[in-house]
Design a protein around this motif. Structure first.
Motif, short mmCIF file in Angstrom:
data_model
loop_
_atom_site.label_atom_id
_atom_site.label_comp_id
_atom_site.label_asym_id
_atom_site.label_seq_id
_atom_site.Cartn_x
_atom_site.Cartn_y
_atom_site.Cartn_z
N ASP A 174 0.83 -1.21 0.00
CA ASP A 174 0.00 0.00 0.00
C ASP A 174 0.86 1.26 0.00
OD1 ASP A 174 -2.45 -1.33 -0.01
OD2 ASP A 174 -2.56 -1.42 2.18
N LEU A 175 1.96 1.22 0.73
CA LEU A 175 2.89 2.35 0.75
C LEU A 175 3.64 2.46 -0.57
CD1 LEU A 175 4.38 1.89 4.31
CD2 LEU A 175 3.13 3.91 3.56
N TYR A 176 4.14 1.34 -1.03
CA TYR A 176 4.95 1.31 -2.25
C TYR A 176 4.16 1.81 -3.46
CZ TYR A 176 7.73 -0.62 -6.08
OH TYR A 176 8.46 -0.79 -7.24
N GLU A 177 2.88 1.50 -3.50
CA GLU A 177 2.05 1.86 -4.65
C GLU A 177 1.45 3.26 -4.54
OE1 GLU A 177 -0.75 -1.32 -4.70
OE2 GLU A 177 0.75 -2.83 -5.23
N ASP A 178 1.71 3.94 -3.44
CA ASP A 178 1.20 5.30 -3.24
C ASP A 178 2.08 6.28 -4.01
OD1 ASP A 178 0.55 7.88 -2.14
OD2 ASP A 178 -0.34 6.86 -0.41
N GLN A 179 1.59 6.76 -5.13
CA GLN A 179 2.41 7.59 -6.01
C GLN A 179 2.78 8.93 -5.37
OE1 GLN A 179 0.50 7.85 -9.85
NE2 GLN A 179 0.68 5.67 -10.23
N PHE A 180 1.90 9.45 -4.53
CA PHE A 180 2.23 10.71 -3.86
C PHE A 180 3.40 10.51 -2.90
CE2 PHE A 180 1.94 13.70 -0.35
CZ PHE A 180 1.88 14.91 -1.02
N LEU A 181 3.35 9.46 -2.09
CA LEU A 181 4.41 9.21 -1.12
C LEU A 181 5.73 8.86 -1.79
CD1 LEU A 181 2.57 7.24 1.71
CD2 LEU A 181 3.10 9.68 1.60
N ALA A 182 5.66 8.32 -2.99
CA ALA A 182 6.88 7.94 -3.71
C ALA A 182 7.78 9.14 -3.98
CB ALA A 182 6.52 7.24 -5.02
N ARG A 183 7.21 10.33 -4.00
CA ARG A 183 8.02 11.54 -4.21
C ARG A 183 8.91 11.84 -3.01
NH1 ARG A 183 3.16 15.72 -5.56
NH2 ARG A 183 1.74 14.21 -6.52
N TYR A 184 8.52 11.36 -1.85
CA TYR A 184 9.20 11.77 -0.61
C TYR A 184 9.89 10.61 0.10
CZ TYR A 184 6.14 15.76 -1.41
OH TYR A 184 5.50 16.82 -1.97
N ILE A 185 9.35 9.41 -0.03
CA ILE A 185 9.97 8.24 0.61
C ILE A 185 10.80 7.52 -0.44
CG2 ILE A 185 9.54 6.04 1.77
CD1 ILE A 185 6.97 7.23 2.87
N LYS A 186 12.09 7.51 -0.23
CA LYS A 186 13.01 7.05 -1.28
C LYS A 186 13.32 5.56 -1.22
CE LYS A 186 13.10 11.14 -2.86
NZ LYS A 186 12.22 11.42 -4.03
N LYS A 187 13.04 4.93 -0.09
CA LYS A 187 13.30 3.50 0.03
C LYS A 187 12.26 2.89 0.97
CE LYS A 187 16.36 0.21 -1.07
NZ LYS A 187 16.83 -0.04 -2.45
N ILE A 188 11.68 1.77 0.55
CA ILE A 188 10.70 1.06 1.38
C ILE A 188 11.21 -0.36 1.60
CG2 ILE A 188 8.36 0.14 1.47
CD1 ILE A 188 7.40 2.62 0.02
N VAL A 189 11.20 -0.79 2.86
CA VAL A 189 11.79 -2.07 3.22
C VAL A 189 10.78 -2.90 4.02
CG1 VAL A 189 13.74 -3.23 4.32
CG2 VAL A 189 14.02 -0.90 3.40
N ALA A 190 10.50 -4.10 3.55
CA ALA A 190 9.70 -5.06 4.31
C ALA A 190 10.65 -5.98 5.07
CB ALA A 190 8.82 -5.88 3.37
N THR A 191 10.20 -6.49 6.20
CA THR A 191 11.02 -7.42 6.98
C THR A 191 10.13 -8.51 7.57
OG1 THR A 191 10.79 -6.33 9.14
CG2 THR A 191 12.53 -5.51 7.68
N ASP A 192 10.77 -9.60 7.96
CA ASP A 192 10.05 -10.65 8.69
C ASP A 192 11.07 -11.56 9.36
OD1 ASP A 192 7.84 -12.10 9.65
OD2 ASP A 192 6.80 -11.92 7.73
N ILE A 193 10.56 -12.41 10.25
CA ILE A 193 11.42 -13.37 10.94
C ILE A 193 11.40 -14.70 10.19
CG2 ILE A 193 11.07 -12.30 13.19
CD1 ILE A 193 9.08 -14.59 13.81
N ASN A 194 12.35 -15.56 10.50
CA ASN A 194 12.37 -16.92 9.98
C ASN A 194 12.30 -17.85 11.18
OD1 ASN A 194 12.52 -18.37 7.45
ND2 ASN A 194 14.42 -19.26 8.24
N ASP A 195 11.09 -18.26 11.53
CA ASP A 195 10.86 -19.03 12.75
C ASP A 195 11.06 -20.52 12.47
OD1 ASP A 195 9.92 -20.26 15.01
OD2 ASP A 195 8.12 -19.03 15.18
N PRO A 196 12.09 -21.15 13.05
CA PRO A 196 12.39 -22.56 12.74
C PRO A 196 11.54 -23.56 13.51
CG PRO A 196 14.02 -21.70 14.27
CD PRO A 196 13.09 -20.56 13.96
N GLU A 197 10.60 -23.08 14.35
CA GLU A 197 9.84 -24.01 15.20
C GLU A 197 9.02 -24.99 14.37
OE1 GLU A 197 6.87 -24.00 19.09
OE2 GLU A 197 7.54 -22.10 18.21
N TYR A 198 8.42 -24.51 13.29
CA TYR A 198 7.64 -25.37 12.41
C TYR A 198 8.08 -25.12 10.97
CZ TYR A 198 4.46 -25.36 16.45
OH TYR A 198 3.93 -25.46 17.71
#
Length: 312
Positions: free
Chosen positions: A106-130
């Motif tokens: 939703d942030l990445y596709e926001d064309q207005f915000l793209a003028r001001y936010i120069k890098k967008i980063v997603a993150t997550d964990i890698n949970d080895p339990e299952y």
């Protein structure tokens, strides 16, 4: 005698945030909850990865208003000016839900915000339990690449060195502004109060020379390099983005929703105005304060760097 705060500048604000965090942990972040989230299936993944398009779209509305110079700090003026060119790092992005990291999209596709936010980063964990909670491995082996940056993070984000490296990886220099988000993810739900405080201290310690905006649960925190602690500048509408009992965001008409519906400002630090209502004198004073703060941060950084070089 005023008690010393630890992570938030105002004592009353800090007390409210810590009490709410303890309550959220009790309702959603105990061990039995976490186990349930990992095993209960939802669509193509588990509850732990549940999210939804537009769930956090209030953040988009708030950021747009910031960059339209509508959210004015009493000392620094337009917060948007201080955040221009920022990197956005989302902690815990539900990378397997639907098309993956949907609120980041939703942030990445926001064309207005793209003028001001120069890098967008997603993150997550890698949970080895299952096998089915090895989110990073599943993403790389079974999913298409994201159109934005992506990084694995540990469950506990309490090491300033790690956060410093992560931030530096996605920002142009030591002084570039950064926007963090932890909403319906790990730090804002699953950490104990002490773990949450340690996380905040680590974020602050890792970025002493940057202006920081942090969307954390329902709260919006702000800090320039001239402060040592966060200022609570507002809260988002808790009936929508952080509603855990009902998918309220699915029933919002986002074409009609107003910025004023998305935020409850903390008038201790900010005011809401149209750009045309900010006087030229106020704007100049605020810009001078902002530039002065940035200059102080750079002088402090290079002085420290010079001292380290001389003592080698």
């Amino acid at each position: 005698m005023v008690a010393e705060t630890t992570i938030i500048e105002n004592e009353e604000d800090e007390k409210r945030v810590l009490e709410n965090h303890a309550f959220e942990k009790l309702r959603f972040g105990l061990a039995n909850h976490i186990h349930y989230y990992k095993v209960k299936k939802t669509k193509n993944t588990v509850v732990e990865q549940r999210s939804g398009r537009k769930r956090l779209y209030d953040h988009n509305l708030i950021l747009r208003s910031m960059f339209r110079n509508r959210i004015l700090h009493h000392k620094y003026g337009s917060i948007g000016r201080l955040l221009d060119g920022a990197s956005f790092i989302d902690f815990g992005s539900a990378i397997l839900y639907e098309e993956g990291a949907v609120t980041v999209r939703d942030l990445y596709e926001d064309q207005f915000l793209a003028r001001y936010i120069k890098k967008i980063v997603a993150t997550d964990i890698n949970d080895p339990e299952y096998d089915h909670t090895r989110y990073i491995e599943i993403h790389f082996t079974e999913r298409d690449p994201f159109p934005f940056a992506f990084n694995e993070i540990p469950y506990r984000l309490d090491d300033p060195s790690y956060i410093r490296i992560l931030t530096k990886l996605y920002t142009p220099n030591e002084f570039s502004p950064v926007i963090f988000r932890s909403t319906n993810s790990g730090p804002d739900l699953f950490y104990t109060v002490e773990e949450m405080k340690e996380h905040f201290r680590s974020v602050l310690d890792a970025n002493p020379h940057r202006t920081i905006l942090y969307f954390f649960n329902r709260y919006i925190f702000f800090r320039t390099p001239c402060e040592s602690k966060f200022q609570l500048i507002g809260t988002i509408d808790e009936k929508v983005g952080v509603n855990h009992s009902f998918s309220a965001w699915r029933y919002v008409d986002w074409n009609k929703r107003e910025f004023a519906e998305a935020i409850d400002p903390n008038f201790r630090y900010i005011r809401i105005a149209d750009e045309r209502n900010e006087s030229k004198a106020d704007r100049i004073d605020a810009m001078i304060s902002g530039y002065s703060c940035q200059i102080q941060a750079k002088m402090k950084f290079y002085r420290h760097k010079f001292t380290k070089t001389m003592t080698k």
